[in-house]
Write a protein that holds these residues in place. Sequence first.
Motif, PDB file in Angstrom:
ATOM      1  N   VAL A  19       0.862  -1.382   0.287  1.00  0.00           N
ATOM      2  CA  VAL A  19       0.313   0.283   0.334  1.00  0.00           C
ATOM      3  C   VAL A  19       0.947   1.139  -0.163  1.00  0.00           C
ATOM      4  CG1 VAL A  19      -2.204  -1.008   1.060  1.00  0.00           C
ATOM      5  CG2 VAL A  19      -0.222   0.403   2.685  1.00  0.00           C
ATOM      6  N   ALA A  20       2.309   0.853  -0.331  1.00  0.00           N
ATOM      7  CA  ALA A  20       2.947   2.325   0.736  1.00  0.00           C
ATOM      8  C   ALA A  20       4.182   1.525   0.461  1.00  0.00           C
ATOM      9  CB  ALA A  20       2.962   2.888   1.398  1.00  0.00           C
ATOM     10  N   GLY A  21       5.747   2.963  -0.031  1.00  0.00           N
ATOM     11  CA  GLY A  21       6.397   2.147  -0.658  1.00  0.00           C
ATOM     12  C   GLY A  21       8.168   3.165  -0.655  1.00  0.00           C
ATOM     13  N   VAL A  22       8.967   3.441  -0.105  1.00  0.00           N
ATOM     14  CA  VAL A  22       9.759   4.039  -0.384  1.00  0.00           C
ATOM     15  C   VAL A  22      10.879   3.524  -0.786  1.00  0.00           C
ATOM     16  CG1 VAL A  22       8.920   6.210   1.940  1.00  0.00           C
ATOM     17  CG2 VAL A  22      10.815   4.448   1.946  1.00  0.00           C
ATOM     18  N   ASN A  23      11.848   4.299  -1.451  1.00  0.00           N
ATOM     19  CA  ASN A  23      13.434   3.942  -2.250  1.00  0.00           C
ATOM     20  C   ASN A  23      14.310   3.732  -1.040  1.00  0.00           C
ATOM     21  OD1 ASN A  23      13.593   6.951  -1.696  1.00  0.00           O
ATOM     22  ND2 ASN A  23      15.591   6.202  -1.722  1.00  0.00           N
ATOM     23  N   GLY A  24      15.160   2.763  -1.009  1.00  0.00           N
ATOM     24  CA  GLY A  24      15.877   2.181  -0.132  1.00  0.00           C
ATOM     25  C   GLY A  24      17.495   1.852  -0.103  1.00  0.00           C
ATOM     26  N   ASP A  25      18.021   1.792  -0.542  1.00  0.00           N
ATOM     27  CA  ASP A  25      19.644   1.261  -0.301  1.00  0.00           C
ATOM     28  C   ASP A  25      20.385   2.635  -1.888  1.00  0.00           C
ATOM     29  OD1 ASP A  25      22.104   1.673   0.584  1.00  0.00           O
ATOM     30  OD2 ASP A  25      22.120  -0.902   0.600  1.00  0.00           O
ATOM     31  N   PHE A  26      21.437   2.336  -0.728  1.00  0.00           N
ATOM     32  CA  PHE A  26      22.428   3.504  -2.132  1.00  0.00           C
ATOM     33  C   PHE A  26      23.009   1.253  -2.857  1.00  0.00           C
ATOM     34  CE2 PHE A  26      22.437   6.312   1.458  1.00  0.00           C
ATOM     35  CZ  PHE A  26      22.882   7.475   0.350  1.00  0.00           C
ATOM     36  N   PHE A  27      22.763   2.186  -4.242  1.00  0.00           N
ATOM     37  CA  PHE A  27      23.035   0.698  -5.196  1.00  0.00           C
ATOM     38  C   PHE A  27      24.303   1.298  -6.179  1.00  0.00           C
ATOM     39  CE2 PHE A  27      20.250   3.501  -7.334  1.00  0.00           C
ATOM     40  CZ  PHE A  27      20.167   3.160  -8.487  1.00  0.00           C
TER      41      PHE A  27
ATOM     42  N   GLY B 157      34.882  -1.665 -19.391  1.00  0.00           N
ATOM     43  CA  GLY B 157      34.145  -2.518 -19.536  1.00  0.00           C
ATOM     44  C   GLY B 157      33.221  -3.609 -18.725  1.00  0.00           C
ATOM     45  N   VAL B 158      32.795  -3.076 -17.763  1.00  0.00           N
ATOM     46  CA  VAL B 158      32.925  -3.176 -16.382  1.00  0.00           C
ATOM     47  C   VAL B 158      31.213  -2.722 -16.570  1.00  0.00           C
ATOM     48  CG1 VAL B 158      32.412  -4.275 -14.515  1.00  0.00           C
ATOM     49  CG2 VAL B 158      34.600  -4.417 -15.163  1.00  0.00           C
ATOM     50  N   VAL B 159      29.882  -3.944 -16.564  1.00  0.00           N
ATOM     51  CA  VAL B 159      28.743  -3.157 -16.441  1.00  0.00           C
ATOM     52  C   VAL B 159      28.102  -2.771 -15.234  1.00  0.00           C
ATOM     53  CG1 VAL B 159      26.346  -3.230 -17.693  1.00  0.00           C
ATOM     54  CG2 VAL B 159      28.134  -4.276 -19.148  1.00  0.00           C
ATOM     55  N   PRO B 160      27.696  -1.916 -14.461  1.00  0.00           N
ATOM     56  CA  PRO B 160      27.037  -1.308 -13.421  1.00  0.00           C
ATOM     57  C   PRO B 160      26.555  -2.500 -12.992  1.00  0.00           C
ATOM     58  CG  PRO B 160      27.463   0.375 -14.342  1.00  0.00           C
ATOM     59  CD  PRO B 160      27.740  -0.420 -15.604  1.00  0.00           C
ATOM     60  N   THR B 161      26.130  -3.092 -11.960  1.00  0.00           N
ATOM     61  CA  THR B 161      25.467  -4.319 -11.804  1.00  0.00           C
ATOM     62  C   THR B 161      23.780  -3.491 -11.295  1.00  0.00           C
ATOM     63  OG1 THR B 161      26.158  -4.423  -9.257  1.00  0.00           O
ATOM     64  CG2 THR B 161      27.367  -5.063 -11.044  1.00  0.00           C
ATOM     65  N   SER B 162      23.761  -2.416 -11.007  1.00  0.00           N
ATOM     66  CA  SER B 162      22.628  -1.902  -9.738  1.00  0.00           C
ATOM     67  C   SER B 162      22.005  -2.772  -7.856  1.00  0.00           C
ATOM     68  CB  SER B 162      21.395  -2.285 -10.811  1.00  0.00           C
ATOM     69  OG  SER B 162      21.398  -1.670 -11.902  1.00  0.00           O
ATOM     70  N   SER B 163      23.192  -3.905  -7.962  1.00  0.00           N
ATOM     71  CA  SER B 163      23.044  -4.645  -6.820  1.00  0.00           C
ATOM     72  C   SER B 163      23.645  -2.874  -5.454  1.00  0.00           C
ATOM     73  CB  SER B 163      23.674  -5.371  -6.344  1.00  0.00           C
ATOM     74  OG  SER B 163      23.829  -5.791  -5.694  1.00  0.00           O
ATOM     75  N   SER B 164      22.230  -3.721  -4.335  1.00  0.00           N
ATOM     76  CA  SER B 164      22.623  -2.257  -3.541  1.00  0.00           C
ATOM     77  C   SER B 164      23.430  -2.904  -3.116  1.00  0.00           C
ATOM     78  CB  SER B 164      21.870  -2.640  -2.365  1.00  0.00           C
ATOM     79  OG  SER B 164      21.405  -3.624  -2.076  1.00  0.00           O
ATOM     80  N   VAL B 165      23.990  -1.756  -1.993  1.00  0.00           N
ATOM     81  CA  VAL B 165      25.336  -1.155  -1.519  1.00  0.00           C
ATOM     82  C   VAL B 165      25.152  -2.732  -0.145  1.00  0.00           C
ATOM     83  CG1 VAL B 165      26.882   0.119   0.271  1.00  0.00           C
ATOM     84  CG2 VAL B 165      26.114   0.846  -1.723  1.00  0.00           C
ATOM     85  N   GLY B 166      24.322  -2.931   0.429  1.00  0.00           N
ATOM     86  CA  GLY B 166      24.188  -3.416   1.695  1.00  0.00           C
ATOM     87  C   GLY B 166      22.799  -4.373   1.695  1.00  0.00           C
ATOM     88  N   PRO B 167      23.365  -5.067   2.717  1.00  0.00           N
ATOM     89  CA  PRO B 167      22.659  -6.366   3.254  1.00  0.00           C
ATOM     90  C   PRO B 167      20.715  -6.005   2.798  1.00  0.00           C
ATOM     91  CG  PRO B 167      23.698  -6.132   5.372  1.00  0.00           C
ATOM     92  CD  PRO B 167      23.960  -5.254   4.254  1.00  0.00           C
ATOM     93  N   GLU B 168      20.779  -7.440   2.595  1.00  0.00           N
ATOM     94  CA  GLU B 168      19.314  -7.399   1.984  1.00  0.00           C
ATOM     95  C   GLU B 168      18.113  -8.834   2.104  1.00  0.00           C
ATOM     96  OE1 GLU B 168      18.780  -5.882  -2.495  1.00  0.00           O
ATOM     97  OE2 GLU B 168      18.265  -7.769  -1.994  1.00  0.00           O
ATOM     98  N   ILE B 169      16.695  -8.752   3.675  1.00  0.00           N
ATOM     99  CA  ILE B 169      16.862  -9.718   3.462  1.00  0.00           C
ATOM    100  C   ILE B 169      15.200  -9.288   3.563  1.00  0.00           C
ATOM    101  CG2 ILE B 169      15.587 -10.839   5.524  1.00  0.00           C
ATOM    102  CD1 ILE B 169      18.380 -11.092   7.032  1.00  0.00           C
ATOM    103  N   ALA B 170      14.648 -10.577   3.175  1.00  0.00           N
ATOM    104  CA  ALA B 170      13.331 -11.000   2.571  1.00  0.00           C
ATOM    105  C   ALA B 170      12.493 -11.682   3.106  1.00  0.00           C
ATOM    106  CB  ALA B 170      13.011 -10.280   0.876  1.00  0.00           C
ATOM    107  N   ARG B 171      11.710 -11.687   3.307  1.00  0.00           N
ATOM    108  CA  ARG B 171      10.043 -13.001   4.123  1.00  0.00           C
ATOM    109  C   ARG B 171      11.760 -13.920   4.823  1.00  0.00           C
ATOM    110  NH1 ARG B 171       6.084 -13.979  -0.624  1.00  0.00           N
ATOM    111  NH2 ARG B 171       5.013 -11.417  -0.364  1.00  0.00           N
ATOM    112  N   GLY B 172      12.496 -13.231   5.774  1.00  0.00           N
ATOM    113  CA  GLY B 172      13.285 -14.661   5.881  1.00  0.00           C
ATOM    114  C   GLY B 172      14.203 -14.859   5.603  1.00  0.00           C
ATOM    115  N   ARG B 173      15.026 -14.821   4.190  1.00  0.00           N
ATOM    116  CA  ARG B 173      15.907 -15.137   3.783  1.00  0.00           C
ATOM    117  C   ARG B 173      16.840 -14.145   2.671  1.00  0.00           C
ATOM    118  NH1 ARG B 173      14.140 -17.893  -2.492  1.00  0.00           N
ATOM    119  NH2 ARG B 173      16.672 -17.664  -2.910  1.00  0.00           N
TER     120      ARG B 173
END
Length: 398
Positions: free
Chosen positions: A91-99, A107-123
Motif C-alpha cells: 500500500v506504500a513504498g519508499v526507495n531503499g539503499d544506495f546501489f 568494460g564493466v557494466v554496473p550491476t544495479s545491486s545495492s550496497v548493503g544487505p537484503e533480507i526478504a521474508r526471512g530469506r
Amino acid sequence: MTGRGARLLAVVLTCGVLASPIPAAAQDGEVVIAPGVSYRPFQLSTAHGPVLGHVVTVDLAEPSAKLGLLHPGSVAAKDEIADQTNAAGAVAGVNGDFFNISEEHAGVVPTSSSVGPEIARGRALKGAVPDGQRFGPALPAGTSNEDVFAVGIDGRARLSRLSVAGAAVWPGGSADIEGLNQYALPVDGIGAYTDDWGEVSRARAVCGTDTDRSAPCSTATEEVVITDGIVQSEADPPGAGPIPDDTVVLVGREAGDAALEALDPGDPVSVRTGLRPDDGMPLSFAVGATPILREGSPLTGLDTAELAPRTAAGISDDGRLVHLVVVDGRSPISTGLNLAETAGLLADLGATDGVNLDGGGSTTMAVKTPDTPSATVRNVPSDGQQRPVANGIGVFTR
C-alpha cells in the motif's frame, strides 16, 4: 508544545537546522490508508527556505500492518518504486539503499545491486560490500555498510548489523565465504552467487579494493560452478548469465582464487551461506541503511552543509511505530535537508533511532489510498521522473 518538542526545537535552533518542528497544521490532509497505516504531506520552514515532505506512519502493533523488502525480482536489477510497490501488492513504498549506479572500470557494466544487505521474508538475499566500495555519502563514525533497517521475527523494527557467515567444504579442504550476491568482494575473499543474483555479469565482484572503489580489477580470480553439490566447471574470469536454483557459483580473488584452484570438475562441495545479525535476533526483513539517530540523539559528525532530497526511516523506542519519510529538494519550493536536519526531523516525529536511505534523484514515495486503484508517486523526484532503484521498503497489509 510538548517537552520533547521543546527540547528538539532548542537543539535544532542551536545547530541552525530547522526553524520550527513539523507544525500542528501539517496534520491536515492525513489519510488512513489501511489499519495501522497513515499518510500525510507536511511542510517545514527552515533557515535555508521551505521544505516539502511526506510521511507514512506504520503501527506494527496492528497485526495486519507489515514492513517488507521491495525489490525487482533479482539482486542485480532495478525498477521504479511505484512499479515495485504495485508489483508486490504493497500500500506504500519508499526507495531503499544506495546501489551500484555507475562504474569506473572499463568494460564493466554496473550491476544495479545495492550496497548493503537484503533480507526478504526471512530469506538472506545478499551481503554488504566492503565499506570502501560504497556508493553514497561517507559513513558516519561507528557505522558500516553492514548496518540495516530491519524487522525482527518478534515483529519489532530495529537497527541491526548483518555479516556474511558461510563456508565451502570439500574432501581435504575448506574455505570461508565472505560474500553473498555482492557487486564487490573483499580482497582475498570468496563470494557465493545464487539464482537470486540474476543474469548480470559477476565481473564487477573482483574490481576495486576494500578501501578504493576505483582501484583496478584483480587479475587473480577463479570461478567455480557447483550444481547439486558437485563441481561442474571452473574458469578464471567471472562469468554471466542466469544461475539455476540448484546451482551456486563461487567467485574468489587473490587468496580466494588460490583456495578455489584446488577444486576440479566432479569434486563434491558443500556450500553454506547466510547473514548473521550482531544482536542475535533473526530478521524477517532487512535493507541496507545508514544510522543517523540513536537513542534520540543525532550521531556526531553528520553533514550540515549539503541540502538534498532525502529518504529516511525512524523507529519508536519500543520498535512498534515506524515513520517512512521523504523530503523533496533542489527546487525553489523545497530546498531539501542536510543529514543533521534529517536526523532532527526523525526525532521530532517521535523516533529514537533512525536511518538515512538513498536520496537525491532516488528519493521517491508511492502511496495507495482507499480511493486510488494503485500506488502513485506523492513527492516530486528531483530528476523530473522516477529513478529506477535497487530496492525499497514496502508497507503491507493482510
